[in-house]
Scaffold this active site. Structure first.
Site, short mmCIF file in Angstrom:
data_model
loop_
_atom_site.label_atom_id
_atom_site.label_comp_id
_atom_site.label_asym_id
_atom_site.label_seq_id
_atom_site.Cartn_x
_atom_site.Cartn_y
_atom_site.Cartn_z
N GLU A 263 -3.58 -29.14 0.68
CA GLU A 263 -4.71 -28.52 -0.02
C GLU A 263 -5.87 -28.49 0.95
O GLU A 263 -6.36 -29.55 1.36
CB GLU A 263 -5.08 -29.30 -1.28
CG GLU A 263 -6.24 -28.68 -2.03
CD GLU A 263 -6.97 -29.67 -2.91
OE1 GLU A 263 -8.22 -29.55 -3.00
OE2 GLU A 263 -6.32 -30.56 -3.48
N CYS A 297 -13.58 -28.99 -3.02
CA CYS A 297 -12.79 -28.00 -2.26
C CYS A 297 -12.84 -26.62 -2.90
O CYS A 297 -12.87 -25.61 -2.19
CB CYS A 297 -11.35 -28.48 -2.14
SG CYS A 297 -10.57 -28.91 -3.71
N GLU A 395 -16.78 -22.69 5.28
CA GLU A 395 -16.91 -23.75 4.29
C GLU A 395 -17.95 -24.76 4.75
O GLU A 395 -17.79 -25.41 5.78
CB GLU A 395 -15.57 -24.45 4.06
CG GLU A 395 -15.64 -25.50 2.96
CD GLU A 395 -14.30 -26.15 2.70
OE1 GLU A 395 -13.98 -26.37 1.52
OE2 GLU A 395 -13.59 -26.45 3.67
#
Length: 492
Positions: A263, A297, A395
């Protein structure tokens, strides 16, 4: 100055917190330690043994011995009973566990205190799955006097590498299916936040989890993490973290062709149409990004707003951010705590300069906060953002929201899907048809409609594209810890 809160905790006693291997607390082979920093103060909470490759070897050997020893004789009923007992033990010590997580990684008590029910759901859901493993019979599908059936068995030793942004929760994605299926586990928490994982190991051991079934080795990713990912006697790796590190994990797994679930990063789109309930959408969009100080996330960090409501809606979201109380994580008044480390503070604040250079317009936030020496930033909103700006593509992993206007549904989808990532996404609209169309067209593993970030251990949690692959949550996640074997029988 230090915040006026009681930082004493029963787990923070002694000089050093050790590694947990084979049911015992042991020093790192190197004898090295590192400071575990409380991000609300920027001060060390305690020293922790720094695990390395030799310690990973010890932990994997302990996990292998447990897997091939008495643990292999435990029935699904026995494992289910153990998990239910463990759930009760965790519940009795939950306040200690939540407070430790707050000190360790900076999530405020207002957040960690909410995890009690989620932890119980996770343990009890996977306990139910321990009794729900089954294969298939193919008697009507094979020729002549033959029958075939499939049998599912635990895959073996699992290695898990978890991040610092919520270890109390993320560790359960590996611990619970490990216990349910009869695997064993070597868990490497991040150096920034290892304490709740070490405490969880202690609770599980005291609840009756046999020695070697759960092992915890904090240590650096490039040494301890790499050793675990490439270990020849590890059968599966679970990794949660950045896309860059995820690629290295996948490459290392080729050593013995071990299974991998990763992930990875996200830059999730949150799309607001003019016909949405704008009050609900403003709060939802704000918290989609700002929750856990943006260290999530699947955070909805790219906010796409229909142009006719753009200016008003962005201001509504900014106002939600301004009203959030940022402060020391142990304060019951704090709604947002600090970032988890000095390195993360440096990373997030560097994007404030990037946004200025790219021409984004600051609506609120945009400067670090001086609170007691900790690593604090406010909720930050940028308007006038285009989808090619770095704050819209990279990110950041902080409470930084990039608001981008659109004119049509087709344009919104094109912008939303113009990213390398594919973890989460959101849609806000009263038009049911539009909600379905957009939800299906967004190329992500998860989409929330007229809400954001809802999770449940019984529901699939999954990414796509460069946000990773492999399943967490739901029955499919259990299958990732099981290996199928086909058996042929001659009936003649």
């Amino acid at each position: 100055m230090n915040a006026p809160f009681d930082y004493a905790h029963p787990f923070l006693t002694g000089d050093v917190k050790k590694l947990f291997i084979g049911g015992e607390w042991v020093d790192a082979s190197s004898g090295e330690t590192f400071d575990c920093i409380d991000p609300s103060r920027g001060l060390a909470a305690i020293k922790v043994s720094r695990g390395g490759p030799e310690d990973i070897d010890r932990a994997v050997a302990a996990a292998r011995a447990a897997f091939e020893g008495e643990w292999s004789k435990w029935t699904p009923f026995d494992r289910q009973a153990l998990m239910l007992k463990a759930a009760e033990a965790i519940d009795r010590r939950f306040e200690d566990l939540a407070r430790l997580e707050t000190i360790d990684m900076g999530a405020p008590l207002a957040r960690t205190g909410l995890f009690r029910r989620w932890i119980q759901q996770t343990f009890r859901y996977y306990a139910s799955q321990a009794m729900n493993t089954r294969g298939d019979i193919f008697s009507n599908s094979v020729p002549g006097n033959f029958m075939a059936y499939s049998h599912k068995a635990p895959v073996g030793v699992v290695g898990a590498i978890i991040p610092w942004n919520g270890p109390m929760i993320t560790q359960l994605w590996s611990i619970c299916p490990t216990l349910a299926t009869g695997c064993t586990l070597v868990l490497k928490p991040a150096e920034e936040a290892p304490l709740s994982t070490l405490m969880m190991a202690e609770i599980l051991h005291e609840a009756g989890v046999p020695a070697g079934v759960i092992n915890v080795v904090p240590g650096p990713g490039p040494t301890a993490g790499a050793a675990l990912a490439g270990h020849m006697d590890v059968n599966k790796i679970n990794f949660t973290g950045s896309t860059v590190t995820g690629r290295k994990i996948i490459e290392a797994s080729a050593s013995n062709m071990k299974r991998v679930a990763v992930e990875l990063g996200g830059k999730s789109p949150d799309i607001v149409f003019a016909d949405a309930d704008l009050d609900a959408a403003a709060t939802g969009a704000a918290m989609a990004c700002f929750t856990n100080t943006g260290q999530v996330c699947f955070a909805g960090t790219r906010l796409f707003v229909e142009r006719s409501i753009y200016d008003d809606f962005v201001e509504r979201v900014a106002e939600v951010g301004r009203k959030l109380k940022v402060g020391p994580a142990l304060s019951e008044e704090s709604q947002l705590g600090p970032l988890a480390s000095q390195a993360q503070l440096d990373r997030v604040t560097s994007y404030f300069q990037v946004a200025r250079e790219d021409g984004a317009r600051l609506v609120t936030g945009g400067e670090p906060l001086d609170i007691g020496g900790g690593f604090f930033v406010p909720p930050t909103v940028y308007a006038g953002v285009t989808n090619d700006m770095r704050i819209a593509r990279e990110e950041i992993f902080g409470p930084v929201l990039a608001a981008i206007p659109f004119d049509t549904e087709e344009e919104a989808l094109a912008l939303a899907n113009d990213t390398i990532y594919g973890l989460g996404g959101g849609v806000w609209s009263r038009d049911v048809g539009r909600v379905h169309r957009v939800a299906h067209a967004i190329r992500t593993g998860m989409v929330w409609t007229n809400c954001y970030g809802v999770t449940d251990p019984a529901v699939t949690f999954i990414g796509t594209r460069q946000s990773g692959y492999g399943v967490k949550g739901g029955p499919y996640a259990v299958d990732e810890f099981l290996a199928a074997k086909t058996v042929w029988m001659n009936l003649a």
